[in-house]
Design an enzyme around this catalytic site. Sequence first.
Site, short mmCIF file in Angstrom:
data_model
loop_
_atom_site.label_atom_id
_atom_site.label_comp_id
_atom_site.label_asym_id
_atom_site.label_seq_id
_atom_site.Cartn_x
_atom_site.Cartn_y
_atom_site.Cartn_z
N GLY A 77 34.81 38.78 -22.43
CA GLY A 77 33.90 37.73 -22.85
C GLY A 77 32.42 38.06 -22.76
O GLY A 77 31.58 37.19 -22.96
N LYS A 80 31.29 42.60 -26.02
CA LYS A 80 31.41 44.01 -26.39
C LYS A 80 31.65 44.17 -27.90
O LYS A 80 31.02 45.00 -28.56
CB LYS A 80 32.54 44.66 -25.58
N THR A 81 32.57 43.37 -28.44
CA THR A 81 32.85 43.44 -29.88
C THR A 81 31.64 43.01 -30.69
O THR A 81 31.31 43.62 -31.71
CB THR A 81 34.05 42.55 -30.23
N GLU A 297 40.42 17.76 1.49
CA GLU A 297 39.17 18.16 0.85
C GLU A 297 37.97 17.92 1.77
O GLU A 297 37.00 18.68 1.75
CB GLU A 297 38.99 17.41 -0.47
N HIS A 300 37.55 20.97 3.97
CA HIS A 300 36.82 22.04 3.28
C HIS A 300 35.33 21.71 3.21
O HIS A 300 34.47 22.56 3.46
CB HIS A 300 37.34 22.19 1.84
#
Length: 493
Positions: A77, A80-81, A297, A300
Amino acid sequence: MMDKAGGGPGSMMFNLGKSNAKVYVKSSDGIKFSDVEGVDEAEENLQEIVDYLHNPEKYRELGARIPKGVLLVGPPGTGKTLIARAVAGESGVTFLYTSGSDFVEMFVGMGAARVRDLFSEARKKSPCIIFIDELDAVGRSRGTGIGGGHDEREQTLNQILVEMDGFSTDKGVIIMAATNRQDVLDDALLRPGRFDRRVAVELPDVREREAILQLHFAKVKTDSSLDFKKIARATPGSSGADLANLANESALLAARNSKPFVTMSEVEQARDKMVLGVARASMIMSPEAKTATAYHEAGHTLLHYYVEGVDPLHKVTVIPHGYALGVTISLPEDDSYSKNKQELLGRIKTTMGGYVAEELVYGQTTTGVSNDIKQATSIAQRMVTEFGMSKLGFVNYSDDDHPLFLGRDINQRKSFSEETAKTIDEEVRNILDSCLSETRKILSEHRRELDRLAQCLVERETLDDNQVREIIGLGRTSKNSDLFSDSSEKPLI
């Protein structure tokens, strides 16, 4: 009947050995470097190719030989192309596009025949550029597959090597290829005289992301308040393709809501959709399950404020996304290219927050902690075997050197003794036990904040950084909550 079944004049049989390359003929409105953003260094490396195709005599008079092959290397993504097509557009030459998988065929010898046909076509259309996308599909190291050295893929690769040896840039033909797996390519492909030059096309930094966003949002009707600097800072690690998708998803959301233009609200929702997956707001959860998810959660989340070396919190939600019942999102304040030991230990502790919170509140844990355990263990193992962050010191014990494309079970081997393996296990266990002990201590000391935060998550479902700070009594001082909205305004979600 026999004539048709066997491949008569009208049959596809005669086309099996023909190249499937797409031909992009030179045109005045082709892709140029001005249509590509975020790859400045790659463009500089490729300007020489463009100049050669414009002025080959200048190089011949000096005795200079332009690189025969150019290999574009980088994550998926990154464009490169697109860069290869821009080289052809700037040069005004024909562009022959094919993919490595186009050479793979069930009939023996067809892949090699297609390679010969491709190079023959390139000679006829000279000057031109041959571009082989996903080169690793056909160019991976020989002798590593189950079929040994005589499978169809290796015969195709051999033909590519032969054709490149018999090719000369004097004919005005440049060979370009792209891969995101340079490590698996055959050494013979990478030697000088074949792919002489390798050009890195990396993920864009914050300045390059801003330029890419401006390019893609120029095609979209946007509100004048859209701040590309803020969006660029809120999308670390995004590729050019990700940012193009962000612009499109934002426009789709605005259209779905019957808005005349895209605002920062749509951009944030689109970004969350890309990162987290589609929200399953209609999913019915029992009050008990929602409360358990909120505590997970909240565990965290709290650690982002009491552990050093972790990225600031951006948002926490108990709305299910994809397979996750809840998600905690953090964002780095700046682009980060490496991590020190403190940051890695901090990351392990934050992944343990859900496990410890469940243990602390319910006295047992759920299956929802499985991915957290996997992440923490992986980080600890790499600290010991790759990063030298244990008593084993400056030594590498990772298993990255196993033969490619063989299953790990088929090729299970170790380059160290059983005693060393036992020491590695002990060091990994020591890191995890130490982090788990500290995480338990932090959440036990802040149990009151944990309960308040979980209760607010059950009621409001989504909280941003400033809201979390108010709940736990730290005040609104974070920059991350202001990435998409003014901190004085009501949160978007």
